[in-house]
Write an enzyme that holds these catalytic residues in place. Structure first.
Site, mmCIF file in Angstrom:
data_model
loop_
_atom_site.group_PDB
_atom_site.id
_atom_site.type_symbol
_atom_site.label_atom_id
_atom_site.label_comp_id
_atom_site.label_asym_id
_atom_site.label_seq_id
_atom_site.Cartn_x
_atom_site.Cartn_y
_atom_site.Cartn_z
ATOM 1 N N HIS A 211 8.802 2.910 8.802
ATOM 2 C CA HIS A 211 8.659 2.025 9.965
ATOM 3 C C HIS A 211 7.453 2.493 10.782
ATOM 4 C CE1 HIS A 211 9.944 -0.639 13.225
ATOM 5 N NE2 HIS A 211 9.606 0.345 14.039
ATOM 6 N N MET B 66 10.504 -6.811 4.477
ATOM 7 C CA MET B 66 10.516 -7.421 5.806
ATOM 8 C C MET B 66 11.754 -8.243 6.129
ATOM 9 S SD MET B 66 7.851 -6.017 6.835
ATOM 10 C CE MET B 66 7.616 -6.741 8.448
ATOM 11 N N ARG B 67 12.728 -8.261 5.237
ATOM 12 C CA ARG B 67 13.960 -9.012 5.526
ATOM 13 C C ARG B 67 15.058 -8.086 6.034
ATOM 14 N NH1 ARG B 67 15.498 -14.035 3.645
ATOM 15 N NH2 ARG B 67 17.636 -13.339 3.360
ATOM 16 N N ASN C 171 13.598 3.844 4.718
ATOM 17 C CA ASN C 171 12.635 2.828 5.149
ATOM 18 C C ASN C 171 11.495 3.520 5.863
ATOM 19 O OD1 ASN C 171 11.689 0.104 5.876
ATOM 20 N ND2 ASN C 171 12.299 0.652 7.960
ATOM 21 N N SER D 84 0.828 -1.220 0.000
ATOM 22 C CA SER D 84 0.000 0.000 0.000
ATOM 23 C C SER D 84 0.860 1.267 0.000
ATOM 24 C CB SER D 84 -0.981 0.007 1.179
ATOM 25 O OG SER D 84 -0.323 0.164 2.415
ATOM 26 N N ASP E 196 16.512 -0.361 12.126
ATOM 27 C CA ASP E 196 15.543 0.670 12.520
ATOM 28 C C ASP E 196 16.207 1.782 13.334
ATOM 29 O OD1 ASP E 196 13.525 -0.829 11.280
ATOM 30 O OD2 ASP E 196 12.988 -1.864 13.130
ATOM 31 N N SER F 55 7.558 6.530 11.091
ATOM 32 C CA SER F 55 8.802 7.266 10.826
ATOM 33 C C SER F 55 9.356 6.855 9.472
ATOM 34 C CB SER F 55 9.863 6.925 11.883
ATOM 35 O OG SER F 55 9.407 7.150 13.194
HETATM 36 C C1 GRF Z 1 3.846 -0.715 6.828
HETATM 37 O O1 GRF Z 1 3.182 -0.613 8.062
HETATM 38 C C2 GRF Z 1 5.287 -0.287 6.957
HETATM 39 O O2 GRF Z 1 5.458 0.757 7.850
HETATM 40 C C3 GRF Z 1 5.933 -1.533 7.498
HETATM 41 O O3 GRF Z 1 5.293 -2.590 6.824
HETATM 42 C C4 GRF Z 1 3.994 -2.177 6.414
HETATM 43 C C5 GRF Z 1 3.933 -2.337 4.941
HETATM 44 O O4 GRF Z 1 2.650 -2.070 4.428
HETATM 45 N N1 GRF Z 1 7.359 -1.487 7.323
HETATM 46 P P1 GRF Z 1 2.438 -2.038 2.862
HETATM 47 O O5 GRF Z 1 3.050 -3.319 2.299
HETATM 48 O O6 GRF Z 1 3.116 -0.807 2.319
HETATM 49 O O7 GRF Z 1 0.947 -2.005 2.661
#
Ligand code: GRF
Length: 227
Positions: free
Chosen positions: A119, A100-101, A117, A23, A155, A146
């Site tokens: 977060h 996510m890695r 990134n 998203s 992070d 952030s």
């Molecule tokens: C978001 O909450 C972002 O902050 C975190 O993972 C989620 C990813 O959402 N790192 P999307 O895949 O952009 O919908």
């Protein structure tokens, strides 16, 4: 250490790394499509072939590709291959949007000044995973998101900008996550706009905004602009 802004007259080329829903990628694609963000998504790369982010990219005509960690002997080998693909896009900016890695330090360090990134917490609070659960457990009244430069410290890179939301009575993880996500999208777009315009740079001394040291992260206002 500072990354040059794209040459005058050329749009900022962005490579996006995403593992899931996408998203935040969609927010960038939409802002570009509607002409509110002067940039170009050069490509989207993922560690998951089933990531919705890849489908969103292809629907927008953006090259999208997944590399499988299982096809590589180590994290370092996977990240070397991933960032070879990133470099092939010749990006001015690399955006981790729900990637996510963990990324190997050897891949991160040379690219920190042009890698960001998003977060879902007000860093330095609640690093890592399940940030909304962490916020509820801590009983904070204010939570948020952030955007930070990516360094080998997970992070922990310098924070460029934040968006805050209230934690409301009766919130559960899902309700709080939805409230934060709604602010992530304008936060990411606005931060990328500033980076693409060359207004934000990471230097050896920290973040500079419009040529001056940034004393604290920019704060996204209700008008979706920085205060
Ligand atoms: C978001 O909450 C972002 O902050 C975190 O993972 C989620 C990813 O959402 N790192 P999307 O895949 O952009 O919908």
């Amino acid at each position: 250490m500072s990354a040059p802004p794209p040459a005058a007259g050329r749009r900022c080329r962005i490579a996006v790394l995403a593992s899931g829903r996408g998203s935040n990628l969609q927010a960038l694609l939409d802002a570009i499509a509607t002409g509110t963000l002067a940039a170009e998504i050069a490509g989207v790369l993922s560690d998951r072939p089933d990531a919705q982010a890849l489908a969103r990219a292809r629907a927008a005509g953006v090259p999208a590709r997944a590399l499988s960690p299982a096809d590589h002997a180590s994290r370092a080998a996977f990240d070397a291959a991933l960032f070879e693909a990133v470099d092939a896009l010749a990006p001015d900016l690399i955006v981790c949007a729900g990637y996510m890695r963990l990324i190997d330090a050897a891949a991160v360090a040379p690219r920190s000044a042009r890698t960001i990134n998003i977060h879902p917490s007000l860093l330095p609070a609640f690093k890592g995973l399940r940030t909304h659960r962490q916020a509820l457990a801590a009983g904070v009244a204010t939570h948020g998101a952030s955007v930070h430069f990516v360094t080998p410290d997970l992070d922990g890179g310098p924070v460029i900008a934040q968006a805050a939301v209230p934690v409301l009575p009766g919130d559960d993880e899902a309700a709080l996550a939805a409230r934060v996500l709604a602010r992530e999208h304008p936060l990411l777009v606005e931060t990328v706009r500033r980076l693409a315009a060359g207004r934000i740079r990471l230097t050896a001394g920290g973040i500079e905004s419009d040529g001056r040291p940034l004393p604290a992260p920019l704060q996204l206002g209700a008008n979706n602009r920085f205060a």
